[in-house]
Scaffold this active site. Structure first.
Site, mmCIF file in Angstrom:
data_model
loop_
_atom_site.group_PDB
_atom_site.id
_atom_site.type_symbol
_atom_site.label_atom_id
_atom_site.label_comp_id
_atom_site.label_asym_id
_atom_site.label_seq_id
_atom_site.Cartn_x
_atom_site.Cartn_y
_atom_site.Cartn_z
ATOM 1 N N HIS A 126 -72.025 22.349 31.268
ATOM 2 C CA HIS A 126 -72.448 21.511 30.145
ATOM 3 C C HIS A 126 -73.967 21.381 30.165
ATOM 4 O O HIS A 126 -74.550 20.942 31.164
ATOM 5 C CB HIS A 126 -71.766 20.152 30.204
ATOM 6 N N GLU A 169 -76.223 18.324 31.442
ATOM 7 C CA GLU A 169 -75.956 17.761 32.769
ATOM 8 C C GLU A 169 -76.878 18.414 33.784
ATOM 9 O O GLU A 169 -76.470 19.216 34.614
ATOM 10 C CB GLU A 169 -74.462 17.935 33.091
ATOM 11 N N HIS A 176 -70.435 18.741 37.499
ATOM 12 C CA HIS A 176 -70.787 18.144 36.216
ATOM 13 C C HIS A 176 -71.461 16.805 36.482
ATOM 14 O O HIS A 176 -71.518 16.341 37.612
ATOM 15 C CB HIS A 176 -69.515 17.903 35.380
ATOM 16 N N GLU A 214 -67.989 15.090 39.295
ATOM 17 C CA GLU A 214 -68.895 14.407 38.365
ATOM 18 C C GLU A 214 -69.941 13.688 39.211
ATOM 19 O O GLU A 214 -69.632 12.725 39.919
ATOM 20 C CB GLU A 214 -68.129 13.401 37.489
HETATM 21 ZN ZN LIG Z 1 -69.644 18.279 32.101
#
Ligand SMILES: [Zn+2]
Length: 341
Positions: free
Chosen positions: A67, A70, A191, A267
């Site tokens: 992404h 990020e 992420h 994350e």
């Molecule tokens: Zn992500």
């Protein structure tokens, strides 16, 4: 190479220049490969790290920069590469043991077009740069495609694309992962943000496969990060952590299609105060914390590795095997010579 650090976020060219410098300085240990090309003709690069003395090892794939916005994700991937490459300089036996245990494949930026676009044009861009609005690459893999937490509208931030692997980035990453499937034991996808250790499968509420075992590994890592760094990571499925279902993610596809034992979507910090715009001063502490936690996650799990590291006994067993096979070979040769004569 010396000017690269974890106090700033870098543009794609800087990251790639650093990778080239590292592989030029450590040609035996680090090799770069072209994973694929993007819509805007940028190259997705992987860096393979295998420290000297390598024998028949399991592999780890570490994916970053899926992404675009990020930015902490590529930073953590380059930090992991740097730390493992220099493992013998930290005087940390655990780190050294893990560094030498695996062959590592790092992809710091799997979405280079989007990453650059988030630097030049739209800081909060998430998708790739497919003409017409882009595709959410972490909804484009071939598992439960388009079923949960994904949109079929091209303008949506979670647009999954026309079909699974329609995007050059996901297609190339899947091809690369398939090539490494033999002995691929870990797949980590970074992420941000949220501070979660997410265990497959993101499209299911119930637990499947070796969830319980992986959950124990995640909890151990989370406890370590809490004690050593005062940072809280929550572990569980996507439903139990981020609170929603998602389909077509890289981690889930790798787990299901390639039967990889230990798969995590991580994350990174923070929990929302800064979100995607984590201040540069927080990059290094975030990298150090997750690297510390990962030491627990990468503690060799399979019997093959425990044998590999049970060095003294392992060497003895190897000697016994070599002597046994030499003897067998001699018997066969003697028998063959007798028979022929
Ligand atoms: Zn992500």
């Amino acid at each position: 190479m010396e000017s690269f650090n974890w106090h700033s976020y870098y543009r794609l060219d800087d990251i790639y220049d650093w990778l080239k410098d590292v592989s030029a300085q450590y040609p035996q240990e680090v090799q770069l490969r072209r994973v694929g090309k993007t819509h805007e003709n940028r190259t997705i690069i992987s860096a393979r790290l295998s420290l000297k003395g390598s024998i028949n090892r399991s592999k780890v794939i570490v994916e970053g920069g899926c992404h675009a916005r990020e930015w902490l994700s590529p930073a953590v991937v380059t930090y992991m590469l740097y730390t493992l490459l220099n493992a013998n300089k930290y005087k940390d036996q655990e780190l050294e043991r893990i560094a030498y245990t695996y062959t590592w494949v790092f992809i710091p930026v799997m979405n280079p077009d989007g990453y650059e676009y988030s630097h030049t044009t739209d800081r909060l861009w998430r998708k790739n740069r497919r003409p017409g609005g882009g595709v959410d690459l972490n909804r484009n893999y071939g598992i439960a495609f388009g079923s949960h937490g994904a949109s079929t509208y091209p303008t949506s931030i979670q647009y999954c694309g026309d079909s699974a692997f329609s995007e050059p980035e996901t297609y190339s990453m899947a091809t690369m992962a398939r090539e490494h499937r033999h002995k691929l034991e870990y797949y980590i996808s970074f992420h941000s943000y949220g501070q979660f250790l997410i265990i497959p499968y993101a499209h299911l509420i119930e637990h499947e496969d070796n969830y319980d075992k992986v959950k124990k590994m995640a909890d151990k890592a989370a406890e370590r990060m809490k004690v050593n760094h005062g940072i809280t990571y929550k572990s569980g499925t996507a439903y139990e952590t981020v609170g929603y279902l998602a389909s077509g993610t890289s981690s889930d596809w790798v787990k299901r299609a390639l039967n990889v034992s230990y798969v995590f979507t991580i994350e990174l910090p923070d929990t929302g105060a800064h979100g995607y715009a984590l201040p540069p001063g927080r990059i290094l502490p975030s990298c150090q914390a997750i690297m510390d936690g990962l030491l627990d996650i990468f503690t060799p799990q399979s019997k093959r590795f425990l044998r590999l590291h049970d060095s003294a006994a392992g060497k003895n067993r190897l000697c016994v095997k070599v002597i046994f096979f030499c003897n067998m070979f001699l018997y066969v040769m003697i028998y063959a010579i007798n028979y022929l004569c």
